[in-house]
Design an enzyme around this catalytic site. Structure first.
Site, PDB file in Angstrom:
ATOM      1  N   HIS A 153       4.076  -2.235   2.952  1.00 16.99           N
ATOM      2  CA  HIS A 153       4.147  -0.903   2.332  1.00 16.99           C
ATOM      3  C   HIS A 153       5.487  -0.762   1.623  1.00 16.99           C
ATOM      4  O   HIS A 153       6.530  -0.969   2.270  1.00 16.99           O
ATOM      5  CB  HIS A 153       4.006   0.186   3.406  1.00 16.99           C
ATOM      6  CG  HIS A 153       2.707   0.088   4.165  1.00 16.99           C
ATOM      7  ND1 HIS A 153       2.520  -0.815   5.189  1.00 16.99           N
ATOM      8  CD2 HIS A 153       1.540   0.753   4.014  1.00 16.99           C
ATOM      9  CE1 HIS A 153       1.280  -0.687   5.643  1.00 16.99           C
ATOM     10  NE2 HIS A 153       0.662   0.248   4.951  1.00 16.99           N
ATOM     11  N   ASP A 186       0.832  -1.203   0.000  1.00 14.56           N
ATOM     12  CA  ASP A 186       0.000   0.000   0.000  1.00 14.56           C
ATOM     13  C   ASP A 186       0.869   1.258   0.000  1.00 14.56           C
ATOM     14  O   ASP A 186       2.047   1.214   0.358  1.00 14.56           O
ATOM     15  CB  ASP A 186      -0.864   0.041   1.268  1.00 14.56           C
ATOM     16  CG  ASP A 186      -1.967  -1.000   1.246  1.00 14.56           C
ATOM     17  OD1 ASP A 186      -1.993  -1.819   0.319  1.00 14.56           O
ATOM     18  OD2 ASP A 186      -2.798  -0.992   2.182  1.00 14.56           O
TER      19      ASP A 186
HETATM   20 ZN   LIG Z   1      -2.274   2.995   3.483  1.00 19.24          ZN
END
Ligand SMILES: [Zn+2]
Length: 233
Positions: free
Chosen positions: A200, A58
């Site tokens: 991430h 993400d």
């Molecule tokens: Zn996020």
């Protein structure tokens, strides 16, 4: 006469008993054969089918870390899923194109990382559609998968393209620890067939951990797929 009738009755009983036994034996053999067949099928399926897991990233793309991650994934022939933030796309168009060209799945993570149920309907719709339009302009494909920030999805949005929310089953907390061992331990403890791993591509530690996860889990027979493959099943 009575005795003869008795003999006939006895003969019939014996005949039935033998028949019954034969039937029983036949049925037992048949069911044993079916069980053996099922066992074989299971064995074949296990040999052919690896447990499948998905790496998801993400908040990208990141000019610095996404290329490192893409290099490592390419070396390993592994595809992952990238949920992009609209505001990070500008200036990284080539990177978005590369993510697509290398076979990864591109999803939407809103424009400004908003919690969708804490903003107005119009703002939520704009956050999603603005990001999808940016992705479409680069890739020629409208994303249909959405990773709602903070896992907060809402169903009351009248979106021009229907979006499917993708949550996760393993939260590595990579952004918090920024520690390779910590991320690895979380994944090792929780991994199972069908796991969706949340990471991430915004930290060097996350890139290193992700590639180590691939090496370790592939060694254990896991296959890495994009999230659409896990959600369809
Ligand atoms: Zn996020």
């Amino acid at each position: 006469m009575k005795r003869r009738v008795g003999h006939i009755v006895l003969a019939v009983i014996l005949f039935c008993a033998v028949l019954g036994k034969m039937d029983f034996r036949g049925a037992a053999e048949t069911s044993a054969r079916i069980m053996a067949g099922k066992g074989m099928l299971r064995l074949v399926a296990e040999t052919l089918e690896h447990p499948k897991v998905a790496l998801t990233f993400d908040d990208g793309p990141s000019k610095k870390y996404t290329p490192m991650l893409l290099d490592g994934l390419k070396e390993r022939g592994v595809q992952a899923s990238f949920f992009l933030m609209g505001k990070n796309i500008e200036g990284n168009e080539e990177l978005v194109k590369r993510i697509q060209e290398e076979g990864h799945l591109i999803g939407n993570h809103t424009y400004n990382h908003v919690q969708l149920n804490k903003v107005s309907k119009l703002e939520a719709k704009t956050e999603i559609e603005k990001t999808s339009n940016e992705i479409y302009e680069i890739t020629g494909v409208y994303p249909v998968y959405m990773r709602p920030p903070f896992g907060s999805w809402r169903k009351d949005l009248d979106l021009s393209v229907e979006m499917f929310p993708v949550f996760w089953s393993i939260d590595t907390l990579d952004w918090k620890s920024q520690n390779v061992d910590s991320v690895m331990n979380i994944v090792e403890d929780q991994i199972q067939d069908g796991s969706i791993i949340l990471m991430h591509d915004s930290y060097a530690s996350s890139v290193e951990a992700a590639l180590k996860i691939v090496d370790e889990l592939e060694g254990k027979g896991y296959e890495f797929v994009t999230v659409d493959e896990l959600l369809i099943v």
